[in-house]
Design a protein around this motif. Structure first.
Motif, mmCIF file in Angstrom:
data_model
loop_
_atom_site.group_PDB
_atom_site.id
_atom_site.type_symbol
_atom_site.label_atom_id
_atom_site.label_comp_id
_atom_site.label_asym_id
_atom_site.label_seq_id
_atom_site.Cartn_x
_atom_site.Cartn_y
_atom_site.Cartn_z
ATOM 1 N N TYR A 48 -2.828 -0.055 -1.571
ATOM 2 C CA TYR A 48 -3.783 -1.310 -1.897
ATOM 3 C C TYR A 48 -2.529 -2.932 -1.402
ATOM 4 C CZ TYR A 48 -6.654 1.896 -4.713
ATOM 5 O OH TYR A 48 -6.972 3.253 -4.964
ATOM 6 N N GLN A 49 -1.919 -2.810 -1.701
ATOM 7 C CA GLN A 49 -0.870 -4.557 -1.668
ATOM 8 C C GLN A 49 -1.406 -4.619 -0.338
ATOM 9 O OE1 GLN A 49 2.441 -4.940 -3.409
ATOM 10 N NE2 GLN A 49 0.872 -4.168 -4.602
ATOM 11 N N LEU A 50 -1.562 -6.310 -0.363
ATOM 12 C CA LEU A 50 -1.289 -7.118 0.619
ATOM 13 C C LEU A 50 -1.181 -6.979 1.503
ATOM 14 C CD1 LEU A 50 -0.929 -10.733 -0.865
ATOM 15 C CD2 LEU A 50 -3.024 -9.487 -0.453
ATOM 16 N N GLY A 51 -1.773 -6.630 3.172
ATOM 17 C CA GLY A 51 -1.127 -7.053 4.475
ATOM 18 C C GLY A 51 0.034 -7.004 4.914
ATOM 19 N N GLU A 52 0.652 -8.453 4.287
ATOM 20 C CA GLU A 52 1.566 -8.912 4.486
ATOM 21 C C GLU A 52 2.787 -8.114 3.611
ATOM 22 O OE1 GLU A 52 1.355 -13.175 2.493
ATOM 23 O OE2 GLU A 52 2.089 -12.117 0.749
ATOM 24 N N ILE A 53 2.620 -7.198 3.083
ATOM 25 C CA ILE A 53 3.191 -6.691 2.470
ATOM 26 C C ILE A 53 3.238 -5.092 2.916
ATOM 27 C CG2 ILE A 53 4.512 -5.422 0.052
ATOM 28 C CD1 ILE A 53 4.806 -9.058 -0.325
ATOM 29 N N GLN A 54 2.807 -4.781 3.099
ATOM 30 C CA GLN A 54 2.508 -3.732 4.361
ATOM 31 C C GLN A 54 3.343 -3.932 4.850
ATOM 32 O OE1 GLN A 54 -1.429 -1.480 4.903
ATOM 33 N NE2 GLN A 54 -2.546 -2.612 2.166
ATOM 34 N N ASP A 55 3.512 -4.451 5.394
ATOM 35 C CA ASP A 55 3.793 -5.043 7.854
ATOM 36 C C ASP A 55 4.878 -4.703 7.105
ATOM 37 O OD1 ASP A 55 1.216 -5.442 8.586
ATOM 38 O OD2 ASP A 55 1.481 -7.457 9.066
ATOM 39 N N ILE A 56 5.713 -5.456 5.843
ATOM 40 C CA ILE A 56 7.668 -5.499 5.539
ATOM 41 C C ILE A 56 8.206 -3.871 4.766
ATOM 42 C CG2 ILE A 56 7.604 -7.598 5.852
ATOM 43 C CD1 ILE A 56 7.951 -6.910 2.845
ATOM 44 N N ALA A 57 7.538 -3.586 4.470
ATOM 45 C CA ALA A 57 7.565 -2.240 4.097
ATOM 46 C C ALA A 57 8.497 -1.404 4.424
ATOM 47 C CB ALA A 57 6.572 -1.886 2.762
ATOM 48 N N ASP A 58 9.281 -0.389 4.298
ATOM 49 C CA ASP A 58 9.616 0.841 4.293
ATOM 50 C C ASP A 58 9.342 1.846 4.506
ATOM 51 O OD1 ASP A 58 12.450 0.004 5.493
ATOM 52 O OD2 ASP A 58 12.625 -0.691 3.257
ATOM 53 N N TYR A 59 8.218 2.040 3.167
ATOM 54 C CA TYR A 59 7.399 3.170 3.581
ATOM 55 C C TYR A 59 6.079 2.826 2.470
ATOM 56 C CZ TYR A 59 5.980 7.982 1.755
ATOM 57 O OH TYR A 59 4.696 8.901 1.527
ATOM 58 N N ILE A 60 5.072 3.508 2.717
ATOM 59 C CA ILE A 60 3.783 3.001 1.907
ATOM 60 C C ILE A 60 2.918 4.225 1.852
ATOM 61 C CG2 ILE A 60 1.245 1.582 2.458
ATOM 62 C CD1 ILE A 60 2.295 0.677 4.914
ATOM 63 N N GLY A 61 2.262 4.333 1.044
ATOM 64 C CA GLY A 61 2.117 5.786 0.283
ATOM 65 C C GLY A 61 1.127 5.551 -1.211
ATOM 66 N N ASP A 62 0.867 6.844 -1.372
ATOM 67 C CA ASP A 62 0.226 7.057 -3.387
ATOM 68 C C ASP A 62 1.182 6.904 -4.145
ATOM 69 O OD1 ASP A 62 0.627 9.259 -2.334
ATOM 70 O OD2 ASP A 62 -2.006 10.232 -2.126
ATOM 71 N N SER A 63 0.495 7.525 -4.807
ATOM 72 C CA SER A 63 1.076 7.183 -5.826
ATOM 73 C C SER A 63 2.623 8.603 -6.100
ATOM 74 C CB SER A 63 0.016 7.522 -7.395
ATOM 75 O OG SER A 63 -0.648 6.489 -7.970
ATOM 76 N N LEU A 64 1.644 9.560 -5.900
ATOM 77 C CA LEU A 64 2.531 10.744 -5.658
ATOM 78 C C LEU A 64 3.553 10.525 -4.535
ATOM 79 C CD1 LEU A 64 3.393 13.669 -6.679
ATOM 80 C CD2 LEU A 64 1.755 14.101 -4.867
ATOM 81 N N GLY A 65 2.990 10.000 -3.221
ATOM 82 C CA GLY A 65 3.958 10.521 -2.199
ATOM 83 C C GLY A 65 4.855 9.583 -2.908
ATOM 84 N N LEU A 66 5.283 7.768 -3.326
ATOM 85 C CA LEU A 66 6.239 6.503 -3.662
ATOM 86 C C LEU A 66 6.744 7.263 -4.601
ATOM 87 C CD1 LEU A 66 3.596 3.530 -4.158
ATOM 88 C CD2 LEU A 66 5.169 4.295 -1.731
ATOM 89 N N SER A 67 6.701 7.776 -5.054
ATOM 90 C CA SER A 67 7.268 8.484 -6.986
ATOM 91 C C SER A 67 8.728 9.616 -5.780
ATOM 92 C CB SER A 67 7.187 8.560 -7.876
ATOM 93 O OG SER A 67 5.609 9.545 -8.392
ATOM 94 N N GLN A 68 7.805 10.232 -4.791
ATOM 95 C CA GLN A 68 8.989 11.103 -4.440
ATOM 96 C C GLN A 68 9.814 10.652 -3.232
ATOM 97 O OE1 GLN A 68 5.752 13.261 -2.760
ATOM 98 N NE2 GLN A 68 6.219 15.466 -4.439
ATOM 99 N N LYS A 69 9.507 9.089 -3.089
ATOM 100 C CA LYS A 69 10.416 8.663 -1.861
ATOM 101 C C LYS A 69 11.514 8.159 -2.290
ATOM 102 C CE LYS A 69 10.681 7.465 2.315
ATOM 103 N NZ LYS A 69 10.792 8.866 3.579
ATOM 104 N N ALA A 70 11.131 7.327 -4.022
ATOM 105 C CA ALA A 70 11.616 7.006 -4.609
ATOM 106 C C ALA A 70 13.223 7.705 -5.414
ATOM 107 C CB ALA A 70 11.416 6.633 -6.153
ATOM 108 N N ALA A 71 12.800 9.281 -5.196
ATOM 109 C CA ALA A 71 13.417 10.567 -5.500
ATOM 110 C C ALA A 71 14.770 10.142 -4.673
ATOM 111 C CB ALA A 71 13.372 11.671 -6.738
ATOM 112 N N GLN A 72 14.447 10.036 -2.924
ATOM 113 C CA GLN A 72 14.622 11.045 -1.730
ATOM 114 C C GLN A 72 15.278 9.264 -1.465
ATOM 115 O OE1 GLN A 72 11.514 11.718 0.548
ATOM 116 N NE2 GLN A 72 11.157 13.827 -0.651
ATOM 117 N N VAL A 73 15.214 7.924 -1.165
ATOM 118 C CA VAL A 73 15.360 7.379 -0.569
ATOM 119 C C VAL A 73 17.377 7.079 -1.139
ATOM 120 C CG1 VAL A 73 13.370 6.329 0.252
ATOM 121 C CG2 VAL A 73 14.991 5.459 -2.351
ATOM 122 N N GLU A 74 17.995 6.804 0.177
ATOM 123 C CA GLU A 74 19.770 6.673 -0.091
ATOM 124 C C GLU A 74 20.277 5.099 -0.308
ATOM 125 O OE1 GLU A 74 21.855 8.183 2.551
ATOM 126 O OE2 GLU A 74 21.193 10.046 1.980
ATOM 127 N N ALA A 75 19.362 4.132 -0.244
ATOM 128 C CA ALA A 75 19.303 2.304 -0.977
ATOM 129 C C ALA A 75 19.472 2.551 -2.758
ATOM 130 C CB ALA A 75 18.361 1.660 -0.532
#
Ligand code: 13P
Ligand code: SF4
Length: 303
Positions: A28-55
């Motif tokens: 649901y983020q603004l287009g300008e944010i989606q354009d710079i994001a490393d990952y865009i997703g829904d609540s489940l996808g984002l939380s799983q991504k948070a647990a996996q990323v190495e940053a």
């Protein structure tokens, strides 16, 4: 010094590298944010991504409960939310104290909480769910009576396919609850060949008019494979940007043009830049709450 959009983006990308950060953004983020994001997703996808990323640093472009879930799942990372006032009003419709009182009235019942809740509320529940797995989570429980909080519309959607008695909390999302059946029929009259996809946070009478009921992540996936060329989308209108960008040959119409979550829209490029410059606003969950809330989230992920 006033910077233009390109300069802000350039600075964000530079700082992202320097800080070893990733940008996660909700659909649901603004287009300008989606354009710079490393990952865009829904609540489940984002939380799983948070647990996996190495940053080391996660800049979470979404609402507070989502950043909090990331902090719970990735305690060794620094989670930042660019606007600390980007909350989800539905998540604030039940407090931990209210949850404890509610449970007292239903001894022995299992409690399922939607991910749109605070960490304190998650800590009081047996298992968490998101819009993409709510029915599966409920069916995974042996009990025949289940307490479900806070979204009464999602609870009603689950009841359609479940034999269990779902006892709902009286919460709702003001964005989805304001999409009415007449919005759908109006758009259907304008685009008679279009299929209707809605989010399960919508009212039951809106669900009745839908061809498919999807989480935002499921909408993104389905849009890539559907043979339909026109789709009416019953959810927050920000998702149209991604749907249209990824599927330029198809047409997506918002069921209600002003179905906007003002909380999601609080985040913009300038705030993301400030977030990386000043390392604000840190989202932290006290250890004892984190441990209990993690139990609810982990039980969901294990299903
Ligand atoms: P999704 O998990 O489907 O992205 O939904 C989150 C949300 O807040 C819907 O309003
Ligand atoms: Fe919360 Fe609704 Fe906004 Fe989703 S759209 S974050 S449920 S207020």
């Amino acid at each position: 010094m006033k910077m233009n959009k390109e300069e802000i983006v350039e600075k964000i990308l530079e700082l992202k590298q320097k800080r070893n950060a990733v940008i996660l953004a909700h659909n649901y983020q603004l287009g300008e944010i989606q354009d710079i994001a490393d990952y865009i997703g829904d609540s489940l996808g984002l939380s799983q991504k948070a647990a996996q990323v190495e940053a080391k640093v996660i800049v979470f472009c979404g609402v507070h409960f989502m950043a909090e879930t990331a902090a719970i799942l990735a305690p060794d990372k620094t989670v930042l939310i660019p606007d600390k006032n980007a909350g989800c009003p539905m998540a604030e419709m039940i407090t931990a104290e209210e949850m404890r009182e509610w449970k007292k009235n239903y001894p022995g019942r299992k409690v399922v909480c939607y991910v749109n809740t605070t960490a304190e509320v998650k800590a009081e529940c047996d298992i968490c769910c998101t819009s993409s797995n709510a029915s599966r989570v409920v069916e995974s429980l042996e009990e025949e009576e289940i307490l479900f909080a806070p979204d009464k519309n999602l609870a009603s959607f689950i009841s359609r396919t479940s034999k269990k008695r779902i006892i709902p909390w009286d919460g709702y999302c003001y964005v989805h609850n304001n999409i009415h059946a007449n919005h759908i029929t109006l758009k259907k009259n304008l685009h008679p060949d279009a299929e209707v996809w809605v989010h399960p946070e919508c009212r039951p009478e809106v669900i009745d008019l839908a061809d498919k009921v999807f989480s935002t992540g499921q909408m993104i996936k389905e849009a890539r494979i559907t043979e339909k060329n026109e789709i009416i989308i019953g959810t927050e209108a920000g998702i149209i940007y991604r749907l249209q960008k990824e599927n330029p040959s198809k047409k997506f119409y918002s069921a209600k043009d002003l179905a906007l979550c003002s909380n999601m829209k609080k985040i913009n490029l300038k705030k993301v830049l400030r977030s990386l410059e000043q390392m604000v606003h840190r989202v932290e969950v006290p250890a004892e709450i984190r441990e209990k809330a993690l139990g609810s989230i982990q039980r969901m992920i294990n299903i």
